[in-house]
Design a protein around this motif. Structure first.
Motif, PDB file in Angstrom:
ATOM      1  N   GLY A 284       0.811  -1.213   0.000  1.00 16.70           N
ATOM      2  CA  GLY A 284       0.000   0.000   0.000  1.00 16.70           C
ATOM      3  C   GLY A 284       0.843   1.260   0.000  1.00 16.70           C
ATOM      4  O   GLY A 284       0.496   2.263  -0.647  1.00 16.70           O
ATOM      5  N   ALA A 285       1.974   1.233   0.700  1.00 19.44           N
ATOM      6  CA  ALA A 285       2.859   2.400   0.739  1.00 19.44           C
ATOM      7  C   ALA A 285       3.462   2.671  -0.634  1.00 19.44           C
ATOM      8  O   ALA A 285       3.534   3.832  -1.068  1.00 19.44           O
ATOM      9  CB  ALA A 285       3.965   2.181   1.768  1.00 19.44           C
ATOM     10  N   TRP A 286       3.886   1.638  -1.328  1.00 19.82           N
ATOM     11  CA  TRP A 286       4.442   1.827  -2.671  1.00 19.82           C
ATOM     12  C   TRP A 286       3.388   2.414  -3.607  1.00 19.82           C
ATOM     13  O   TRP A 286       3.683   3.322  -4.397  1.00 19.82           O
ATOM     14  CB  TRP A 286       4.961   0.509  -3.231  1.00 19.82           C
ATOM     15  N   VAL A 287       2.165   1.909  -3.526  1.00 20.41           N
ATOM     16  CA  VAL A 287       1.109   2.419  -4.404  1.00 20.41           C
ATOM     17  C   VAL A 287       0.802   3.876  -4.087  1.00 20.41           C
ATOM     18  O   VAL A 287       0.698   4.718  -4.989  1.00 20.41           O
ATOM     19  CB  VAL A 287      -0.159   1.548  -4.279  1.00 20.41           C
ATOM     20  N   LEU A 288       0.665   4.209  -2.800  1.00 15.44           N
ATOM     21  CA  LEU A 288       0.320   5.581  -2.419  1.00 15.44           C
ATOM     22  C   LEU A 288       1.419   6.557  -2.843  1.00 15.44           C
ATOM     23  O   LEU A 288       1.137   7.608  -3.430  1.00 15.44           O
ATOM     24  CB  LEU A 288       0.111   5.677  -0.913  1.00 15.44           C
ATOM     25  N   VAL A 289       2.666   6.240  -2.552  1.00 11.35           N
ATOM     26  CA  VAL A 289       3.770   7.151  -2.892  1.00 11.35           C
ATOM     27  C   VAL A 289       3.877   7.311  -4.402  1.00 11.35           C
ATOM     28  O   VAL A 289       4.113   8.425  -4.907  1.00 11.35           O
ATOM     29  CB  VAL A 289       5.093   6.635  -2.301  1.00 11.35           C
ATOM     30  N   PHE A 290       3.666   6.234  -5.153  1.00  6.81           N
ATOM     31  CA  PHE A 290       3.729   6.318  -6.614  1.00  6.81           C
ATOM     32  C   PHE A 290       2.602   7.208  -7.147  1.00  6.81           C
ATOM     33  O   PHE A 290       2.831   8.053  -8.020  1.00  6.81           O
ATOM     34  CB  PHE A 290       3.638   4.919  -7.224  1.00  6.81           C
ATOM     35  N   VAL A 291       1.388   7.030  -6.626  1.00  5.31           N
ATOM     36  CA  VAL A 291       0.253   7.858  -7.062  1.00  5.31           C
ATOM     37  C   VAL A 291       0.519   9.321  -6.746  1.00  5.31           C
ATOM     38  O   VAL A 291       0.261  10.213  -7.569  1.00  5.31           O
ATOM     39  CB  VAL A 291      -1.056   7.372  -6.398  1.00  5.31           C
ATOM     40  N   GLN A 292       1.039   9.606  -5.563  1.00  2.00           N
ATOM     41  CA  GLN A 292       1.345  10.978  -5.192  1.00  2.00           C
ATOM     42  C   GLN A 292       2.386  11.588  -6.117  1.00  2.00           C
ATOM     43  O   GLN A 292       2.259  12.734  -6.548  1.00  2.00           O
ATOM     44  CB  GLN A 292       1.844  11.032  -3.744  1.00  2.00           C
ATOM     45  N   ASP A 293       3.413  10.824  -6.430  1.00  2.00           N
ATOM     46  CA  ASP A 293       4.479  11.346  -7.288  1.00  2.00           C
ATOM     47  C   ASP A 293       3.963  11.643  -8.694  1.00  2.00           C
ATOM     48  O   ASP A 293       4.264  12.702  -9.262  1.00  2.00           O
ATOM     49  CB  ASP A 293       5.626  10.340  -7.342  1.00  2.00           C
ATOM     50  N   VAL A 294       3.188  10.734  -9.247  1.00  2.00           N
ATOM     51  CA  VAL A 294       2.683  10.922 -10.610  1.00  2.00           C
ATOM     52  C   VAL A 294       1.740  12.116 -10.675  1.00  2.00           C
ATOM     53  O   VAL A 294       1.848  12.963 -11.573  1.00  2.00           O
ATOM     54  CB  VAL A 294       1.971   9.645 -11.101  1.00  2.00           C
ATOM     55  N   THR A 295       0.804  12.229  -9.732  1.00  6.02           N
ATOM     56  CA  THR A 295      -0.159  13.319  -9.785  1.00  6.02           C
ATOM     57  C   THR A 295       0.492  14.673  -9.559  1.00  6.02           C
ATOM     58  O   THR A 295       0.113  15.668 -10.187  1.00  6.02           O
ATOM     59  CB  THR A 295      -1.268  13.116  -8.733  1.00  6.02           C
ATOM     60  N   ARG A 296       1.504  14.724  -8.717  1.00  2.30           N
ATOM     61  CA  ARG A 296       2.162  16.007  -8.467  1.00  2.30           C
ATOM     62  C   ARG A 296       3.042  16.420  -9.638  1.00  2.30           C
ATOM     63  O   ARG A 296       3.245  17.607  -9.875  1.00  2.30           O
ATOM     64  CB  ARG A 296       2.967  15.941  -7.171  1.00  2.30           C
ATOM     65  N   GLN A 297       3.557  15.448 -10.379  1.00  2.00           N
ATOM     66  CA  GLN A 297       4.301  15.793 -11.582  1.00  2.00           C
ATOM     67  C   GLN A 297       3.363  16.270 -12.690  1.00  2.00           C
ATOM     68  O   GLN A 297       3.674  17.216 -13.415  1.00  2.00           O
ATOM     69  CB  GLN A 297       5.105  14.586 -12.067  1.00  2.00           C
ATOM     70  N   GLU A 298       2.218  15.601 -12.813  1.00  2.00           N
ATOM     71  CA  GLU A 298       1.292  15.932 -13.894  1.00  2.00           C
ATOM     72  C   GLU A 298       0.502  17.208 -13.622  1.00  2.00           C
ATOM     73  O   GLU A 298       0.203  17.955 -14.541  1.00  2.00           O
ATOM     74  CB  GLU A 298       0.317  14.760 -14.122  1.00  2.00           C
ATOM     75  N   PHE A 299       0.167  17.435 -12.339  1.00  2.00           N
ATOM     76  CA  PHE A 299      -0.702  18.553 -12.010  1.00  2.00           C
ATOM     77  C   PHE A 299      -0.021  19.613 -11.157  1.00  2.00           C
ATOM     78  O   PHE A 299      -0.673  20.517 -10.654  1.00  2.00           O
ATOM     79  CB  PHE A 299      -1.955  18.044 -11.284  1.00  2.00           C
ATOM     80  N   ILE A 306      -5.743  15.838  -5.857  1.00  2.00           N
ATOM     81  CA  ILE A 306      -6.085  14.838  -6.864  1.00  2.00           C
ATOM     82  C   ILE A 306      -5.528  13.470  -6.478  1.00  2.00           C
ATOM     83  O   ILE A 306      -6.183  12.444  -6.676  1.00  2.00           O
ATOM     84  CB  ILE A 306      -5.562  15.277  -8.238  1.00  2.00           C
ATOM     85  N   ASP A 307      -4.324  13.426  -5.895  1.00  2.04           N
ATOM     86  CA  ASP A 307      -3.770  12.127  -5.517  1.00  2.04           C
ATOM     87  C   ASP A 307      -4.626  11.464  -4.451  1.00  2.04           C
ATOM     88  O   ASP A 307      -4.811  10.248  -4.448  1.00  2.04           O
ATOM     89  CB  ASP A 307      -2.317  12.252  -5.062  1.00  2.04           C
ATOM     90  N   LEU A 308      -5.194  12.262  -3.533  1.00  2.00           N
ATOM     91  CA  LEU A 308      -6.074  11.689  -2.520  1.00  2.00           C
ATOM     92  C   LEU A 308      -7.368  11.177  -3.137  1.00  2.00           C
ATOM     93  O   LEU A 308      -7.902  10.147  -2.719  1.00  2.00           O
ATOM     94  CB  LEU A 308      -6.375  12.740  -1.444  1.00  2.00           C
ATOM     95  N   LEU A 309      -7.886  11.889  -4.150  1.00  3.00           N
ATOM     96  CA  LEU A 309      -9.090  11.429  -4.838  1.00  3.00           C
ATOM     97  C   LEU A 309      -8.828  10.097  -5.548  1.00  3.00           C
ATOM     98  O   LEU A 309      -9.638   9.169  -5.463  1.00  3.00           O
ATOM     99  CB  LEU A 309      -9.556  12.477  -5.844  1.00  3.00           C
ATOM    100  N   LEU A 310      -7.702  10.020  -6.249  1.00  5.10           N
ATOM    101  CA  LEU A 310      -7.382   8.785  -6.956  1.00  5.10           C
ATOM    102  C   LEU A 310      -7.146   7.638  -5.978  1.00  5.10           C
ATOM    103  O   LEU A 310      -7.583   6.510  -6.213  1.00  5.10           O
ATOM    104  CB  LEU A 310      -6.134   8.995  -7.822  1.00  5.10           C
ATOM    105  N   TYR A 311      -6.485   7.934  -4.897  1.00  8.78           N
ATOM    106  CA  TYR A 311      -6.206   6.899  -3.913  1.00  8.78           C
ATOM    107  C   TYR A 311      -7.491   6.425  -3.247  1.00  8.78           C
ATOM    108  O   TYR A 311      -7.689   5.228  -3.029  1.00  8.78           O
ATOM    109  CB  TYR A 311      -5.234   7.445  -2.867  1.00  8.78           C
ATOM    110  N   GLY A 312      -8.381   7.371  -2.933  1.00  8.10           N
ATOM    111  CA  GLY A 312      -9.670   6.997  -2.355  1.00  8.10           C
ATOM    112  C   GLY A 312     -10.487   6.158  -3.311  1.00  8.10           C
ATOM    113  O   GLY A 312     -11.123   5.171  -2.915  1.00  8.10           O
ATOM    114  N   ALA A 313     -10.487   6.533  -4.601  1.00  7.28           N
ATOM    115  CA  ALA A 313     -11.230   5.757  -5.597  1.00  7.28           C
ATOM    116  C   ALA A 313     -10.654   4.352  -5.724  1.00  7.28           C
ATOM    117  O   ALA A 313     -11.400   3.370  -5.866  1.00  7.28           O
ATOM    118  CB  ALA A 313     -11.186   6.473  -6.945  1.00  7.28           C
ATOM    119  N   LEU A 314      -9.332   4.239  -5.648  1.00 13.38           N
ATOM    120  CA  LEU A 314      -8.689   2.930  -5.725  1.00 13.38           C
ATOM    121  C   LEU A 314      -9.071   2.059  -4.541  1.00 13.38           C
ATOM    122  O   LEU A 314      -9.337   0.860  -4.688  1.00 13.38           O
ATOM    123  CB  LEU A 314      -7.173   3.110  -5.795  1.00 13.38           C
ATOM    124  N   ILE A 315      -9.134   2.652  -3.353  1.00 10.33           N
ATOM    125  CA  ILE A 315      -9.519   1.899  -2.157  1.00 10.33           C
ATOM    126  C   ILE A 315     -10.960   1.419  -2.263  1.00 10.33           C
ATOM    127  O   ILE A 315     -11.285   0.276  -1.921  1.00 10.33           O
ATOM    128  CB  ILE A 315      -9.317   2.758  -0.897  1.00 10.33           C
TER     129      ILE A 315
END
Length: 361
Positions: A284-299, A306-315
């Motif tokens: 879960g930590a690898w997935v969360l950190v990866f999602v945060q990194d990608v969203t912060r680079q893109e947005f 947005i990373d919290l929204l994506l992570y919540g949707a994934l959960i």
């Protein structure tokens, strides 16, 4: 009329725990740790190394949370308190000239004592009342630290930049692999401590408490004592993550060390990866950190929400598909493959025969 027979109370040392998940095998651990060790060699860029360092560091904290929240069933939303204990204790001592290794080591018993002190009254509460109490305690400490001049108040502390060496736990930012391998070493230490706790009698007892506290108490388990033991180790493991994190970023303030979002993140990591499963928090930590990194680079700066929204949707998606998290999904997909390969029953996914498992003294 005959006198009813009085049965002896069963010993807690032989409490059945057929529902408890088994711990991973050594072969599984070797494969996972070998893959983690190879990661910075396969992905050589600094950004990938940063993802790995943060994933391992937060994986330590989530592993600490999982011991109390997943295996003992005491869902806490205040684990940032112990993360912050490790961060602030380490920062305070390092600023006074102490070795960072010794500073981190001293923060662990301090966090364990704090966790036991918090658990002593809070474990009298059950279910969501306990969770609310942990939030309250963590927020009180957050406000106190924010207003204490001796702890940097809202401005926080910066740590001095010193000579780059393993002894000082400071390395070149051009090559972050030393930071990664130290984080991996700390994760192995934390995982070993949790594994040793879970494989012993105390581990069986806390899982029995999670499954049915009244039944556990009825067969002689000291419920309050073993909850406190799990809380103490959980707090120490989480503090280890906080101590190393502050040495990596060389800065700590109340939001980054004691924020409520940290407590929520540790919980979400364990839930997504697989709460109550040994490797779940790390995944879960690898997935969360990866999602945060990608969203912060893109947005850019707008990616924090947005990373919290994506992570919540994934959960939500994982919870609907398999409440056991990503590990449960993977194990469900692997089970038929293993059977076709002739490996027999998978102890992680296939249930044990009724009455076949019992706790050894």
């Amino acid at each position: 009329m005959s006198t009813p027979t009085v049965l002896d109370r069963p010993s807690p040392a032989r409490l059945p725990v057929a529902a408890a998940r088994r711990l991973p095998s050594w072969s599984t651990a070797v494969v996972i740790l070998a893959a983690l060790a190879a990661y910075p060699l396969v992905f050589a860029d600094s950004a990938a190394h940063n993802i790995g360092i943060l994933a391992l560091t937060f994986g330590i904290a989530a592993t600490g949370w999982n011991l109390l929240g997943g295996y003992a069933g005491q869902v806490s939303f205040g684990h940032a308190l112990y993360f912050g204990t490790g961060a602030y204790t380490t920062a305070l001592l390092v600023r006074q000239g102490w070795s960072p290794w010794l500073a981190i080591a001293l923060s662990l018993p301090l966090a364990a004592l704090l966790a036991a002190a918090v658990g002593w009254p809070c474990f009298r509460l059950r279910h969501h009342y306990y969770s609310i109490a942990t939030i309250a305690v963590a927020e009180i400490v957050f406000i106190l630290v924010t207003n204490l001049p001796g702890l940097g108040q809202a401005n926080g502390w910066e740590l001095p930049v010193v000579e780059q060496s393993l002894a000082n736990l400071q390395f070149s930012l051009l090559d972050k692999r030393p930071y990664y391998y130290v984080a991996l070493g700390f994760f192995c230490l934390a995982a070993l401590a949790v594994w040793l706790f879970l494989r012993g009698r105390a581990g069986n007892y806390v899982r029995a408490i999670r499954d049915d506290q009244e039944a556990a108490a009825a067969v002689g388990i000291d419920v309050h004592r073993y909850k406190l033991a799990a809380a103490a180790l959980s707090g120490a493991v989480t503090a280890l993550a906080g101590g190393y994190y502050v040495m990596y970023v060389l800065f700590v303030d109340p939001p980054s060390g004691l924020g409520l979002d940290l407590s929520v993140s540790f919980t979400l990591m364990a839930v997504l990866g697989g709460v109550g499963r040994f490797w779940g928090p790390l995944l879960g930590a690898w997935v969360l950190v990866f999602v945060q990194d990608v969203t912060r680079q893109e947005f850019s700066g707008s990616g924090r929400s947005i990373d919290l929204l994506l992570y919540g949707a994934l959960i939500v998606l994982v919870s609907i598909t398999e409440p056991g998290g990503l590990l449960a999904i993977g194990q469900r997909l692997w089970a038929p493959v293993a059977r076709r390969l002739g490996r027999g029953r998978n102890p992680e996914t296939d249930p044990e025969p009724a009455g076949s498992a019992e706790v050894k003294p």
